[in-house]
Design a protein around this motif. Structure first.
Motif, PDB file in Angstrom:
ATOM      1  N   TYR A 214     -34.957  -0.940  24.916  1.00 21.39           N
ATOM      2  CA  TYR A 214     -33.842  -1.369  24.495  1.00 21.39           C
ATOM      3  C   TYR A 214     -32.821  -1.623  25.723  1.00 21.39           C
ATOM      4  CZ  TYR A 214     -29.063  -2.286  22.280  1.00 21.39           C
ATOM      5  OH  TYR A 214     -27.934  -2.977  22.077  1.00 21.39           O
ATOM      6  N   ASN A 215     -32.755  -0.465  26.445  1.00 22.41           N
ATOM      7  CA  ASN A 215     -32.022  -0.519  27.684  1.00 22.41           C
ATOM      8  C   ASN A 215     -32.788  -1.366  28.753  1.00 22.41           C
ATOM      9  OD1 ASN A 215     -29.448   1.550  27.884  1.00 22.41           O
ATOM     10  ND2 ASN A 215     -30.731   2.366  26.306  1.00 22.41           N
ATOM     11  N   SER A 216     -33.959  -1.329  28.726  1.00 25.30           N
ATOM     12  CA  SER A 216     -34.737  -2.107  29.782  1.00 25.30           C
ATOM     13  C   SER A 216     -34.348  -3.591  29.697  1.00 25.30           C
ATOM     14  CB  SER A 216     -35.984  -1.943  29.810  1.00 25.30           C
ATOM     15  OG  SER A 216     -36.806  -2.447  28.673  1.00 25.30           O
ATOM     16  N   LEU A 217     -34.235  -4.187  28.418  1.00 27.44           N
ATOM     17  CA  LEU A 217     -33.933  -5.510  28.093  1.00 27.44           C
ATOM     18  C   LEU A 217     -32.518  -5.919  28.535  1.00 27.44           C
ATOM     19  CD1 LEU A 217     -35.822  -5.776  24.713  1.00 27.44           C
ATOM     20  CD2 LEU A 217     -36.573  -6.813  27.007  1.00 27.44           C
ATOM     21  N   LEU A 218     -31.752  -4.837  28.551  1.00 23.34           N
ATOM     22  CA  LEU A 218     -30.306  -5.126  28.765  1.00 23.34           C
ATOM     23  C   LEU A 218     -29.874  -4.904  30.122  1.00 23.34           C
ATOM     24  CD1 LEU A 218     -28.439  -3.551  25.593  1.00 23.34           C
ATOM     25  CD2 LEU A 218     -28.971  -5.932  25.967  1.00 23.34           C
TER      26      LEU A 218
END
Length: 282
Positions: A214-218
């Motif tokens: 999730y963090n890598s996408l944001l």
């Protein structure tokens, strides 16, 4: 890919029937070489490599060891220009560099514990920055005619075991008094999205990726990091002399990359850190 010819090669008419074309090595592409070297490293399967070669996917089994020898000799030649220290060709001036060192074991599953090999490997990390000037010239890879590798030796620096002493830390660590608002909102968004996804699907699983995904996408895209390794040290990693040698090699590369005014950053596992820490502080 092996049999590919340009339009000029197709139209070429040899002066006589006995005239030969260029050496097959002149038509070797990165993929046919890379595939052969990978299979030779992972499988050591001569039959498989020659089968792929017959279909034009890779070079032959006999060619792969010659390429490995040529690469090894090019690395040794690099060390001669730097007093025995290998300088990775991707290393660039003015960009932060850091290291990791650990033990590496070969044939460690023998039934009697004999015939094993324990060495030390150091890896080098530096973010890609094409705008910076490289520290060294690219490797000059020749065409090896035999499997003879140029001798290479690293002088292991002598280091006596220090007397036991209690570490006295003078650093003061600041403790965060709170979590940033942006982090809180990001975390809250992930929790809510994961819960809603599970409720909608009526299952325990969620279509929302895990916290790291999730963090890598944001997150904004960051520069890629180049990773290289120094030649293997044929000494066990937990010896004091080996640790000192690793630290000094990393120190030399750091000076080449960013100069004297930056610290040398090396990560060890806890078993090695216990020995490396006194060396780093002194």
């Amino acid at each position: 890919m092996y049999g590919f010819k340009s339009s000029a090669q197709v139209k070429y008419k040899p002066s006589s029937e006995s005239a030969s074309c260029r050496s097959p090595h002149a038509r070797e592409k990165p993929q046919v070489l890379g595939l052969a070297l990978t299979i030779h490293h992972d499988r050591r399967n001569k039959k498989l490599m020659n089968l792929l070669n017959a279909h034009g996917y890779s070079v032959s089994h006999g060619r792969a060891p010659l390429m490995e020898t040529a690469l090894a000799n090019a690395v040794v030649e690099n060390t001669r220009a730097h007093q025995g220290l290998y300088v990775p060709t991707f290393l660039r001036k003015g960009t932060f560099v850091f290291f990791a060192a650990d033990t590496t074991d070969f044939a460690e599953d023998t039934h009697d514990g004999k015939g094993t090999t324990h060495g030390t490997i150091t890896t080098v990390y530096q973010k890609i920055d094409p705008s910076k000037e490289p520290d060294v010239e690219p490797l000059i890879i020749g065409d090896a005619q035999s499997l003879s590798v140029t001798p290479y030796h690293v002088d292991i620096l002598h280091c006596d075991k220090p007397n036991p002493q209690h570490a006295k830390w003078s650093e003061q660590f600041a403790i965060s008094k709170g979590i940033s608002e942006s982090y809180q909102l990001t975390h809250l968004g992930w929790v809510v999205a994961s819960a809603l996804s599970r409720m909608k699907a009526g299952e325990t699983s969620s279509n929302i990726p895990g916290w790291a995904g999730y963090n890598s996408l944001l997150s904004e895209s960051l520069p890629l990091t180049q990773v290289g390794a120094l030649p293997l040290l044929s000494e066990v990693a937990h010896e004091w002399s080996t640790l000192l040698t690793v630290i000094m090699q990393a120190n030399q590369l750091r000076k080449l990359a960013v100069g004297e005014d930056h610290p040398t950053v090396i990560t060890f596992d806890m078993a090695l850190y216990g020995g490396a820490a006194p060396r780093c502080r002194t």
